[in-house]
Motif scaffolding. Structure first.
Motif, PDB file in Angstrom:
ATOM      1  N   PRO A 162     -29.276  39.936  21.503  1.00  0.00           N
ATOM      2  CA  PRO A 162     -29.251  40.308  22.880  1.00  0.00           C
ATOM      3  C   PRO A 162     -30.779  39.813  23.345  1.00  0.00           C
ATOM      4  N   LYS A 163     -30.862  39.512  24.671  1.00  0.00           N
ATOM      5  CA  LYS A 163     -31.972  38.943  25.110  1.00  0.00           C
ATOM      6  C   LYS A 163     -33.409  39.648  24.757  1.00  0.00           C
ATOM      7  N   VAL A 164     -34.225  39.045  24.328  1.00  0.00           N
ATOM      8  CA  VAL A 164     -35.578  39.554  23.857  1.00  0.00           C
ATOM      9  C   VAL A 164     -36.605  39.357  25.273  1.00  0.00           C
ATOM     10  N   ASN A 165     -37.053  40.343  25.845  1.00  0.00           N
ATOM     11  CA  ASN A 165     -37.880  40.029  26.961  1.00  0.00           C
ATOM     12  C   ASN A 165     -37.398  38.976  27.946  1.00  0.00           C
ATOM     13  N   SER A 166     -38.177  37.748  28.063  1.00  0.00           N
ATOM     14  CA  SER A 166     -37.918  36.573  28.858  1.00  0.00           C
ATOM     15  C   SER A 166     -37.474  35.400  27.881  1.00  0.00           C
ATOM     16  N   LEU A 167     -37.304  35.729  26.676  1.00  0.00           N
ATOM     17  CA  LEU A 167     -36.955  34.435  25.820  1.00  0.00           C
ATOM     18  C   LEU A 167     -35.371  33.933  26.385  1.00  0.00           C
ATOM     19  N   ARG A 168     -35.455  32.657  26.607  1.00  0.00           N
ATOM     20  CA  ARG A 168     -34.056  32.125  26.741  1.00  0.00           C
ATOM     21  C   ARG A 168     -33.304  31.681  25.555  1.00  0.00           C
TER      22      ARG A 168
END
Lengths: 501, 501
Positions: free
Chosen positions: A411-417
């Motif tokens: 699931p999304k880690v900070n703003s990593l795409r």
């Protein structure tokens, strides 16, 4: 081509100098001639993956059904913005015609029968929009098995005893949007499955084929060339948008790239700390000042495939000491990541590596302070004050290409795409950055934990510095990676020497 | 501007070099500084007309409610095409910010209280998209009485005892589309009238104010300058799109025009007979041939206002005899219309005048034959074989501007975009053309009535000639008209002399 006198005012137009010829897309001169078998191979890859993943489920006489983009007008007016094709459809068929559908039979993995479904154009199309070509003509261009009209699609499917139509439906995690399920008259005669296809299709788009890579390399070459032209022609006192005009002109006139993958970010002065500067609300309208950093993020697109490249450089061609500190921090991050990239490496680790390099430089230069060194800074999340975006994203037909949240992504880690583990065939941007963003600095200074790591008096001297981003487009190979934008001047010395010439 | 040494790497960015300053839109350098009081005057004109037309109906505490454009992404992706504001909203408020509303009180015709309603932006906007400005800031820019947030709009209206909200709803006859009725939370508290406003608002947009004309004049000047640059730089063997690249570059770099009003039509060879060539399906991709005609229809846009100008010229700079015949037919039509234009003249008559001049030239040159002269050709509708589109259309914020089907317009006559009687203040394109379009020629030749007026052997020598269009942007004055694109080389001699230099 020679002309005899009698013919000088009656020029023949033939389709060899259109952008299409049988099996090819080409804009002439020195532009890349793209073999449209690229898309046939894409279809084969897709069907092969889809069938192998769902052997048990997929019945005979099933089809993949894709809906191309519709031509649209702006608000209530009849103004039609330049049409851009829906990218899943384009990946599979390569056609830039609006209002089409595509059908791919799932009966044969090796040689899937493909049908391009086109609108029947009214006679006045020829007056307003150009010659109306036959289905046979389009068949020869796009190397498909059939070309039929939209109104004949149901009959075609019925005649072929079609059972299930697999269509795309799934949320694009970058936008939160989903494609709309295709609709056509008669669709209720078939079983429509909107669930099974999406993940396999987006996964398929993640891995670039050799032919796709040729187009991506060309788009990168165009951008590199245009970025260099911009750097050469920059002058103090110019408006930022003059650089945008230069980039667009260079990549279109000399490379045939009519579109860019995204709105040009031409940020000078403190604007270089606004990550997505350049939109209609901040339209590259500042005057480029002596002593300022430029951060130019611009990517040309060819045959739908986009590059995405950022150059940061001093407007006057000579780095100040402070600019060197920040630039070298980002360059070290960039080079460290590219040196480490290979299959099996996880992207979150690459992001952390970049962050570590940047923090380490800021620590050495005295902007940060930490008794226990960089680890302490990382533990206390100091990195995202200066590097508040992800290290990079997949790149292809979309600037933020699909698949980043598939595979082994967490699931999304900070703003990593993406948080995926790299595999050969992936194409991804590497774009570390370091910025001095007022509201993030203010927030950190006001934070009792974070502020103690900041050497505030020194950091205050970097207010309005702007920022630095270095963005390359990198292909993951079997053993490592290849940087497609490596022809840019990147070190302080290379940039100063290039801009002096 | 001078910098002391200590400051060389900390450039201040101030909003005097953004595109906005209090009361002005300006892109610096030699670009036009647009006073945003233009839009305040527009609001006054609108309210004054609306109140005077509906004195009896409009109650106290009523408002005009406009909804600006929403930011959109392409298909399922997060790609945001460059935002273009909805034009009614822009006309009234001049703001290019997405997701806004506008309220104009109807209580005072002379000084209507105006409220710009803006979205409350999240803190991370500052990281990604730029500084978040206060309501006071925007109030000073746009010269409105209030700036409030969208979420406060209902409360604002309730507090002001709002009764009826007049919104836009009506079919744009060029597109067949209607604006969507504004929606916001709480709208059900008010009486919403979607009927009364549309006609008055579109009628108001027909008449250009002196300040609007300044912007239109500037957009025309930009296009004239860019068209000239294109003509100067054209070379046989170039791709058509290289001319498009040149036009876009020239009008952006030197004139600050980031947008064009419509997709550039750069048609050489027989493509010049395709009226709206240049779209994604026919992307200006032919090689410009010696001996061919170029028809370049391109219009720069500034602060939302568009120009719309067509130049036709021989690619090699020297007209052949046939090219002279066709060109002079169209030029005569153009000059005859412009000489006749003044208030009170009906546009259908102008169209007929243009058609008559063109047919008369084709008759003299032996392409047509008619025992009883031009009248017989007109009676038998020979004109639309060669001139199949309308003479012109209103021009302003939209390329096909609104209002053409209002006023004293009669139901659509062929492809005329207006049939109105000219009045002072109208701004309209004059664009006669003469084309050799295969399917129209074939249809006419197959028609037993029409074919007898065609000198078929002669006409056959014009196949693949392409076409000629001459398009000017003309303002109707009290006593006549003014051509805003008159600085172009237009006669055969002027063009040949200009291209030789």
């Amino acid at each position: 081509m020679s002309w005899n006198k009698d013919k000088t005012d009656c020029c023949e137009t033939t389709h060899q100098d259109s952008h299409y010829s049988p099996g090819y897309y080409w804009l002439g001169n020195n532009t890349l001639k793209v073999p449209l078998v690229l898309h046939k191979e894409n279809r084969q890859r897709l069907v092969s993956l889809f069938l192998s993943n769902h052997k048990e489920t997929i019945q005979k006489n099933s089809y993949i059904l894709l809906e191309g983009g519709k031509s649209v007008t702006l608000y209530d007016s009849d103004h039609e913005p330049l049409f851009k094709q829906e990218k899943y459809f384009f990946w599979a068929f390569g056609s830039d015609m609006p209002d089409c559908y595509g059908l791919i039979s799932l009966d044969d993995a090796l040689n899937p029968i493909s049908t391009l479904v086109i609108p029947k154009l009214p006679a006045e199309y020829a007056t307003w929009l150009g010659e109306i070509h036959s289905c046979e003509y389009w068949k020869s261009i796009f190397l498909v098995d059939n070309v039929i009209f939209v109104e004949d699609m149901t009959e075609f499917l019925v005649k072929n005893n079609a059972t299930t139509l697999y269509t795309l439906s799934g949320v694009n995690a970058d936008s939160g949007n989903s494609l709309t399920t295709p609709k056509f008259e008669g669709i209720e005669k078939f079983n429509v499955d909107t669930k099974l296809l999406y993940n396999d299709f987006s996964e398929c788009r993640v891995y670039k084929s050799p032919k796709e890579l040729e187009v991506l390399r060309y788009a990168c070459d165009a951008s590199v060339s245009a970025h260099k032209a911009v750097m050469k022609n920059i002058k103090i006192g110019m408006k930022e948008y003059e650089s945008e005009a230069e980039f667009l002109h260079h990549s279109y006139k000399h490379w045939g790239c009519r579109n860019v993958g995204y709105t040009c970010i031409c940020a000078a002065n403190a604007n270089s700390s606004v990550l997505h500067y350049g939109h209609a609300g901040e339209p590259n309208a500042s005057t480029i000042r002596d002593g300022s950093m430029c951060l130019y993020d611009m990517g040309a697109e060819y045959h739908g495939y986009s590059s995405d490249i950022t150059c940061s450089f001093p407007a006057n061609g000579k780095f100040t000491e402070k600019q060197k500190i920040v630039y070298n921090a980002v360059l070290d991050a960039s080079r460290s990541v590219i040196a480490a990239m290979k299959p099996g490496v996880n992207w979150v680790d690459m992001h952390k590596l970049a962050e570590r390099r940047i923090l380490s430089h800021l620590l050495t230069a005295g902007l940060l302070q930490a008794a226990n060194g960089v680890d302490e800074l990382i533990e206390n999340k100091i990195g995202s004050i200066f590097f508040p975006h992800g290290l990079g994203h997949f790149l292809g037909l979309c600037t933020h290409d699909v698949g980043g949240y598939g595979g082994d992504a967490v699931p999304k880690v900070n703003s990593l795409r993406t948080t995926r583990t790299l595999k050969a065939g992936m194409f991804i941007t590497v774009e570390p950055g370091c910025y001095f963003i007022d509201h993030l600095l203010n927030g950190a200074i006001a934070d009792p934990v974070k502020s103690k790591y900041l050497n505030i008096p020194v950091i205050e001297t970097y207010r309005k510095f702007g920022g630095v981003r270095i963005e390359d487009d990198v292909f993951v190979t079997e053993n490592g990676c290849e940087n497609y934008s490596s022809d840019l001047p990147r070190t302080v010395e290379e940039i100063e020497s290039f801009m002096k010439k």
